[in-house]
Design a protein around this motif. Sequence first.
Motif, PDB file in Angstrom:
ATOM      1  N   LEU A 157       0.925  -1.144   0.021  1.00 48.49           N
ATOM      2  CA  LEU A 157      -0.052  -0.248   0.084  1.00 48.49           C
ATOM      3  C   LEU A 157       0.889   1.390  -0.175  1.00 48.49           C
ATOM      4  N   TRP A 158       1.939   1.444   0.834  1.00 47.10           N
ATOM      5  CA  TRP A 158       2.822   2.242   0.700  1.00 47.10           C
ATOM      6  C   TRP A 158       3.324   2.806  -0.788  1.00 47.10           C
ATOM      7  N   GLU A 159       3.507   1.629  -1.570  1.00 43.51           N
ATOM      8  CA  GLU A 159       4.299   2.463  -2.175  1.00 43.51           C
ATOM      9  C   GLU A 159       3.800   3.534  -3.760  1.00 43.51           C
ATOM     10  N   THR A 160       2.528   2.729  -3.371  1.00 46.03           N
ATOM     11  CA  THR A 160       1.020   3.305  -4.017  1.00 46.03           C
ATOM     12  C   THR A 160       1.002   4.939  -3.605  1.00 46.03           C
ATOM     13  N   ILE A 161       1.047   5.088  -2.153  1.00 48.43           N
ATOM     14  CA  ILE A 161       0.887   5.863  -1.390  1.00 48.43           C
ATOM     15  C   ILE A 161       1.665   7.155  -1.978  1.00 48.43           C
ATOM     16  N   ASP A 162       3.262   7.116  -1.845  1.00 52.60           N
ATOM     17  CA  ASP A 162       4.412   7.279  -2.289  1.00 52.60           C
ATOM     18  C   ASP A 162       4.416   8.165  -3.939  1.00 52.60           C
TER      19      ASP A 162
ATOM     20  N   LYS B 173      -2.287   4.090   8.869  1.00 48.54           N
ATOM     21  CA  LYS B 173      -1.881   5.928   9.956  1.00 48.54           C
ATOM     22  C   LYS B 173      -1.361   6.474   9.363  1.00 48.54           C
ATOM     23  N   LEU B 174      -0.986   8.283   8.670  1.00 47.34           N
ATOM     24  CA  LEU B 174      -0.559   8.477   7.785  1.00 47.34           C
ATOM     25  C   LEU B 174       0.202   9.650   8.870  1.00 47.34           C
ATOM     26  N   SER B 175       1.479  10.017   8.533  1.00 47.97           N
ATOM     27  CA  SER B 175       2.293  10.328   9.734  1.00 47.97           C
ATOM     28  C   SER B 175       2.271  12.099   9.333  1.00 47.97           C
ATOM     29  N   GLY B 176       1.628  11.631   8.356  1.00 50.77           N
ATOM     30  CA  GLY B 176       0.789  14.069   8.322  1.00 50.77           C
ATOM     31  C   GLY B 176       2.357  14.384   7.333  1.00 50.77           C
ATOM     32  N   ILE B 177       3.495  14.149   6.720  1.00 50.23           N
ATOM     33  CA  ILE B 177       4.631  14.247   6.759  1.00 50.23           C
ATOM     34  C   ILE B 177       5.021  13.789   4.980  1.00 50.23           C
ATOM     35  N   ASN B 178       4.587  14.662   4.041  1.00 50.77           N
ATOM     36  CA  ASN B 178       4.994  14.120   2.409  1.00 50.77           C
ATOM     37  C   ASN B 178       6.587  13.748   2.226  1.00 50.77           C
ATOM     38  N   PRO B 179       7.360  13.108   1.743  1.00 48.88           N
ATOM     39  CA  PRO B 179       8.829  13.059   1.982  1.00 48.88           C
ATOM     40  C   PRO B 179       9.313  14.389   1.257  1.00 48.88           C
ATOM     41  N   TYR B 180       8.432  14.577   0.532  1.00 47.87           N
ATOM     42  CA  TYR B 180       8.933  15.544  -0.920  1.00 47.87           C
ATOM     43  C   TYR B 180       8.470  16.485  -0.596  1.00 47.87           C
TER      44      TYR B 180
ATOM     45  N   ILE C 116      -5.530  10.155  -1.349  1.00 46.60           N
ATOM     46  CA  ILE C 116      -4.178   9.739  -0.374  1.00 46.60           C
ATOM     47  C   ILE C 116      -4.566   9.157   0.843  1.00 46.60           C
ATOM     48  N   LEU C 117      -5.493  10.285   1.406  1.00 43.60           N
ATOM     49  CA  LEU C 117      -6.297  10.309   2.466  1.00 43.60           C
ATOM     50  C   LEU C 117      -7.846   9.059   2.147  1.00 43.60           C
ATOM     51  N   LYS C 118      -8.037   8.819   0.547  1.00 43.82           N
ATOM     52  CA  LYS C 118      -8.883   7.765   0.493  1.00 43.82           C
ATOM     53  C   LYS C 118      -8.047   5.868   0.829  1.00 43.82           C
ATOM     54  N   ILE C 119      -6.950   5.743   0.531  1.00 42.18           N
ATOM     55  CA  ILE C 119      -6.691   4.735   0.249  1.00 42.18           C
ATOM     56  C   ILE C 119      -6.603   4.330   1.775  1.00 42.18           C
TER      57      ILE C 119
ATOM     58  N   GLU D   7       3.904  13.194  -6.278  1.00 38.54           N
ATOM     59  CA  GLU D   7       2.840  14.078  -7.958  1.00 38.54           C
ATOM     60  C   GLU D   7       2.180  15.447  -6.826  1.00 38.54           C
ATOM     61  N   PHE D   8       2.157  15.133  -5.549  1.00 35.92           N
ATOM     62  CA  PHE D   8       1.299  16.694  -4.980  1.00 35.92           C
ATOM     63  C   PHE D   8       2.412  17.560  -4.846  1.00 35.92           C
ATOM     64  N   ALA D   9       3.500  16.901  -4.664  1.00 40.53           N
ATOM     65  CA  ALA D   9       5.271  18.349  -4.573  1.00 40.53           C
ATOM     66  C   ALA D   9       5.442  19.077  -5.846  1.00 40.53           C
ATOM     67  N   LYS D  10       5.195  18.212  -6.638  1.00 43.84           N
ATOM     68  CA  LYS D  10       4.917  18.864  -8.122  1.00 43.84           C
ATOM     69  C   LYS D  10       4.141  20.280  -8.384  1.00 43.84           C
ATOM     70  N   ARG D  11       2.984  20.013  -7.529  1.00 47.77           N
ATOM     71  CA  ARG D  11       2.391  20.584  -8.257  1.00 47.77           C
ATOM     72  C   ARG D  11       1.778  21.915  -6.856  1.00 47.77           C
ATOM     73  N   ALA D  12       1.977  21.809  -5.729  1.00 44.99           N
ATOM     74  CA  ALA D  12       2.275  22.493  -4.722  1.00 44.99           C
ATOM     75  C   ALA D  12       3.109  23.989  -4.513  1.00 44.99           C
TER      76      ALA D  12
END
Length: 897
Positions: A513-518, A595-602, A585-588, A523-528
């Motif tokens: 599951l974490w491979e998909t979330i990563d 339990k997401l850490s709340g931190i985007n690694p990128y 990401i939240l839906k998955i 993609e979120f980091a590139k647009r935000a």
Amino acid sequence: MTAVETQMTYNTSYTIQHEDAYMTQEEDWDRDLLLDPAWEKQQRKTFTAWCNSHLRKAGTQIENIEEDFRNGLKLMLLLEVISGERLPKPDKGKMRFHKIANVNKALDFICSKGVKLVSIGAEEIVDGNVKMTLGMIWTIILRFAIQDISVEETSAKEGLLLWCQRKTAPYRNVNVQNFHISWKDGLALCALIHRHRPDLIDYSKLRKDDPISNLNTAFEVAEKFLDIPKMLDAEDIVNTPKPDEKAIMTYVSCFYHAFAGAEQAETAANRICKVLAVNQENEKLMEEYEKLASELLEWIRRTIPWLENRVAEQTMRAMQQKLEDFRDYRRVHKPPRVQEKCQLEINFNTLQTKLRLSNRPAFMPSEGKMVSDIANAWKGLEQVEKGYEEWLLTEIRRLERLDHLAEKFKQKCGMHEAWTAGKEELLSQKDYESASLMEIRALMRKHEAFESDLAAHQDRVEQIAAIAQELNELDYHDAATVNARCQGICDQWDNLGTLTQKRRDSLERVEKLWETIDQLYLEFAKRAAPFNNWMDGAMEDLQDMFIVHSIEEIQSLITAHDQFKATLPEADKERMATISIHNEILKIAQTYGIKLSGINPYTNLSQPDINTKWETVKHLVPLRDQMLQEEVARQQANERLRRQFAAQANIIGPWIQTKMEEISHVSVDIAGSLEEQMNSLKQYEQNIINYKSNIDKLEGDHQLSQESLIFDNKHTNYTMEHVRVGWEQLLTTIARTINEVENQILTRDAKGISQEQLNEFRASFNHFDRKRNGMMDPDDFRACLISMGYDLGEVEFARIMTLVDPNNTGVVTFQAFIDFMTRETAETDTAEQVMASFKILASDKNYITVDELRRELPPEQAEYCISRMTRYIGADAAPGALDYISFSSALYGESDL
């Protein structure tokens, strides 16, 4: 000597019979001596002194022995003092028969004490018969001073002689054999004193060839320190071939009574102390026995239950401590008690022996503390002591083997529990639910290493179970604890296997599951990132502070803000596209329980960050609109305030300047009188005061401008500070000018100067006042004085400058100029003149009194002087003198002359 009745004849006129035979006249030589006048002299003096030594206690004495006893009163008093008894009440009359009655009462009392009087009648005593009187006194001395002397079963004369011989035996040149010639050299008397009071006489310095000095020394020391009156004369004793025996015995008996009483008391005290010491020692031994017996029995009572206790301890340490306690008992505690028991028996036997020897009853200890009781208690102690040590050693050997197995069990359990500590919690953790992809992969590798370690610990668990089985078979005292611990370890081991497999399955699922979330995080980091930069710039522009000073400047800012608002719809579309990636990401995570850490690694940006900044931008837009409109209104209000202040300032400024010029013209104008100038200036002052309301109104407009932060005004050249300074100068100028005119009037009136002279002074001052400011500098002042005819040198000009410019300001005012010119042209009072006036009032004295001041001056002026004058301290000062010299100097600001 036999106790026969012996007679002693006194001039063949009387005979005294006594039970003792010490009065026998053994030598004819003695009978011849009785008629010798020396004999009578010695007896008279000795007996008189002896009587006075006792009568002194009753507060009286005799001077003449045959006269003072004639009425019988002092004779009865003497007998009462030496006997301590009361005699019959004497007759008070002075007739002969009264005297005879009193003497008979005294003689009857002597007879009542066992003394037989022969041929001594009351008539002879009343008639003053010397021989009869001396015989009677000797009888009294024998009965009350000598008869009771007893030494080693001898009495009276022999006893007194034996006492003297023993006391003087150690002394050289002393050999007491009788009571006459043995005492002639005085050494025997000195030896008696030295024997009892060596501090009173230095016997080594006495010489046998100086009897008078020796006798006088003894007499003086006895009288001064021993309270023995002087009864003999040294010359009489030395010059008489054989001194009177009765006189010597009488005097020596006084020494016996002075010293023997102390010796008897000392002997009695020593005897009592010896008896008490023996008794105290015996009581101390009894108390020690009771105390020692009680302590020993108490120790035996406490020790026997301890030795009887054969209950085995459950631990090796406790049994070893019991053995150590027993050894301490044998080595440390018991040996002193053995000695105490022995000492107790010795003390008991010693005490009984001492009591028997001192004729005391035998000692009976308290109940239960007899020697036999203690022996029985000790026997019981030794019986329970047997076999205690052997029992201790047997128990220790048994526990040693059990402790070895128990220690081995604890060691292996401890090692296993230390290894498993926290393992269940670790395997039960769901840390993978909040871990990142890289962390999940690290957790997987860590779990594989734990599985290998778990398999290696299987052998230790089997060893623990085997040792627990053996302890149960040996009936270990704490078998229940061992079994509980072993069961806990086995149950824990089974649970660890189950948790290990469960954690492996969970880690593999979450990793996929974490491979998909990563991928979605990237993609979120590139647009935000670019959208966030746009919002940061917008917020900075919307919150940017601006300062404008005109309507035109604020209008340009409003135009730029309208252009920014047109770009907001397109920016909102970009925000929604970025947020949709985060929602995926939240839906998955919600679907699979991650339990997401709340931190985007990128990136450090998050959905709340973007939404918060967007809301901030939308909130700042209307605020910016409102701020720009408020600034437009503020600039319009500021313009109105500028015009309002300028309109008033442009009127008030010129008015103040005009009034200053007019006042200046009045002050220098010499036309008219000073009173006319004063009236003109008062009118100017009133006009200025009435104009104050305009200044206050301008102050209000200025305050409004400052509150609106208006600091420039293109509509006027006058500032509020300029107006304030001008107004203050106008007020100061009119006040100073009025004061100058008033001072000129006072000066004119006080000095008698005419108006023409004042006008002349004003004209000269105005001429040299080059700056037209009412002040001259030193050079102009000097030129003015020269023009008026003064011939000035440097020293003289310097003196004048100290008068006109005492504060060294560098300028000369018109008032100072007027004061100087009037001082030069008119007469004034000085400190010297005032002193001279006071001296007249004081009648040429250097001081003046309060009464003189109150008599010569009006009350108000007199009290003024009294309150300010200091006390006069000159050599000629009188009470209440006051110092008028210092007071006069102080009036003119001068130091004392």
